[in-house]
Design a protein around this motif. Structure first.
Motif, mmCIF file in Angstrom:
data_model
loop_
_atom_site.group_PDB
_atom_site.id
_atom_site.type_symbol
_atom_site.label_atom_id
_atom_site.label_comp_id
_atom_site.label_asym_id
_atom_site.label_seq_id
_atom_site.Cartn_x
_atom_site.Cartn_y
_atom_site.Cartn_z
ATOM 1 N N HIS A 115 0.844 -1.194 0.000
ATOM 2 C CA HIS A 115 0.000 0.000 0.000
ATOM 3 C C HIS A 115 0.879 1.243 0.000
ATOM 4 N N ALA A 117 -0.317 4.070 -2.061
ATOM 5 C CA ALA A 117 -1.204 5.154 -2.466
ATOM 6 C C ALA A 117 -1.613 5.986 -1.250
ATOM 7 N N GLU A 118 -1.924 7.248 -1.537
ATOM 8 C CA GLU A 118 -2.340 8.138 -0.451
ATOM 9 C C GLU A 118 -3.842 8.043 -0.277
ATOM 10 N N ASP A 119 -4.334 6.884 -0.487
ATOM 11 C CA ASP A 119 -5.757 6.631 -0.557
ATOM 12 C C ASP A 119 -6.040 5.632 0.557
ATOM 13 N N GLU A 120 -6.803 6.061 1.540
ATOM 14 C CA GLU A 120 -7.003 5.272 2.759
ATOM 15 C C GLU A 120 -7.695 3.934 2.508
ATOM 16 N N SER A 121 -8.522 3.889 1.469
ATOM 17 C CA SER A 121 -9.417 2.742 1.321
ATOM 18 C C SER A 121 -8.710 1.482 0.810
ATOM 19 N N LYS A 122 -7.547 1.638 0.201
ATOM 20 C CA LYS A 122 -6.952 0.477 -0.460
ATOM 21 C C LYS A 122 -6.240 -0.457 0.506
ATOM 22 N N THR A 155 -2.129 5.368 -6.814
ATOM 23 C CA THR A 155 -3.209 6.287 -6.440
ATOM 24 C C THR A 155 -4.015 6.648 -7.682
ATOM 25 N N LEU A 156 -5.321 6.657 -7.532
ATOM 26 C CA LEU A 156 -6.200 7.062 -8.620
ATOM 27 C C LEU A 156 -6.149 8.584 -8.709
ATOM 28 N N THR A 157 -5.401 9.111 -9.682
ATOM 29 C CA THR A 157 -5.156 10.553 -9.749
ATOM 30 C C THR A 157 -4.749 10.941 -11.162
ATOM 31 N N ASN A 163 2.200 9.001 -9.192
ATOM 32 C CA ASN A 163 2.242 7.570 -9.515
ATOM 33 C C ASN A 163 3.674 7.107 -9.741
#
Ligand SMILES: *Cc1c(COP(=O)(O)O)cnc(C)c1O
Length: 219
Positions: A115, A117-122, A155-157, A163
């Motif tokens: 993990h 990504a700066e995305d908490e959900s992943k 990260t989705l960005t 990335n």
């Protein structure tokens, strides 16, 4: 463009040492068969039920990869045939894959999902958590699981530089872990339709490409 055209295009342009996983989730077996006819042999799916339902309908020489989040109670559905599990995100899951692999008389190849990504959900291991786990020697309890490398979902960005930073971090971690595991540890799975070119620049050895090949998914 057709599935055939896109597969041929990718086969012609990807570097020889980069493996293409054609991500066929949510697409029908007819689309997979078209990619197969164009020469593609490795396919990735994200849901165990969908994967298990597709396998008997398609040629036996397909190599099936599990790329999506995997619940421990679903491992047994895919253990008899899965070639590589990209999404191994906990010791509990490693233990269950080992248990089911042993029951089938197999050794199952896995990647550790990291993990970044700066995305908490992943899901996925934090870098430090994974290093600690591996340094503890815990993998010795799981002889029917073979670690082959690492995987991440960027990260989705729209910020491709972010990335790239993530991809370089994963490549660095891979180099560090490879010294522990040796030559079987050879895979860095990163890069999807929107960012696979950058992922390859940053040292990807395996790209997971769905919508570019099969078109948009209808959920
Ligand atoms: C769906 C999926 C892909 C493919 O994404 P595209 O943007 O369609 O190329 C790659 N990796 C994972 C883990 C996925 O779930």
């Amino acid at each position: 463009m057709s599935v055939t055209t896109q597969i041929r295009e990718l086969q012609a342009t990807l570097p020889k040492d980069v493996t293409l996983v054609a991500v066929s989730k949510f697409h029908p077996v007819e689309a997979i068969r078209e990619a197969y006819e164009a020469g593609q042999r490795i396919f990735g799916e994200s849901r165990p039920q969908e994967l298990a339902a597709k396998v008997p309908q398609l040629p036996k020489d397909i190599e099936w990869h599990m790329i999506g989040h995997l619940q421990t109670n679903k491992v047994k559905m895919i253990a008899p045939f899965v070639a590589l599990i990209h999404s191994v995100d906990s010791e509990r899951l490693v233990a269950e894959i080992n248990r089911q692999a042993e029951k089938c008389g197999r050794t199952i190849d896995i990647l550790f999902e990291v993990h970044l990504a700066e995305d908490e959900s992943k899901s996925g291991w934090d870098t430090s958590e994974l290093k600690e786990f591996l340094a503890s020697g815990a993998m010795a309890q799981f002889p029917n699981v073979r670690p082959r490398g690492v995987m991440t979902i960027g990260t989705l960005t729209d910020d491709i530089e972010l990335n790239k930073k993530e991809f370089l971090t994963l490549r660095e971690l891979f180099e560090e872990l490879r010294s522990q595991f040796g030559p079987d540890f050879d895979t860095v799975s990163m890069g999807m339709t929107s960012d696979y070119k950058e992922a390859i620049e940053c040292g990807s050895t395996m790209v997971r490409i769905g919508s570019m090949i099969f078109g948009e998914r209808v959920y």
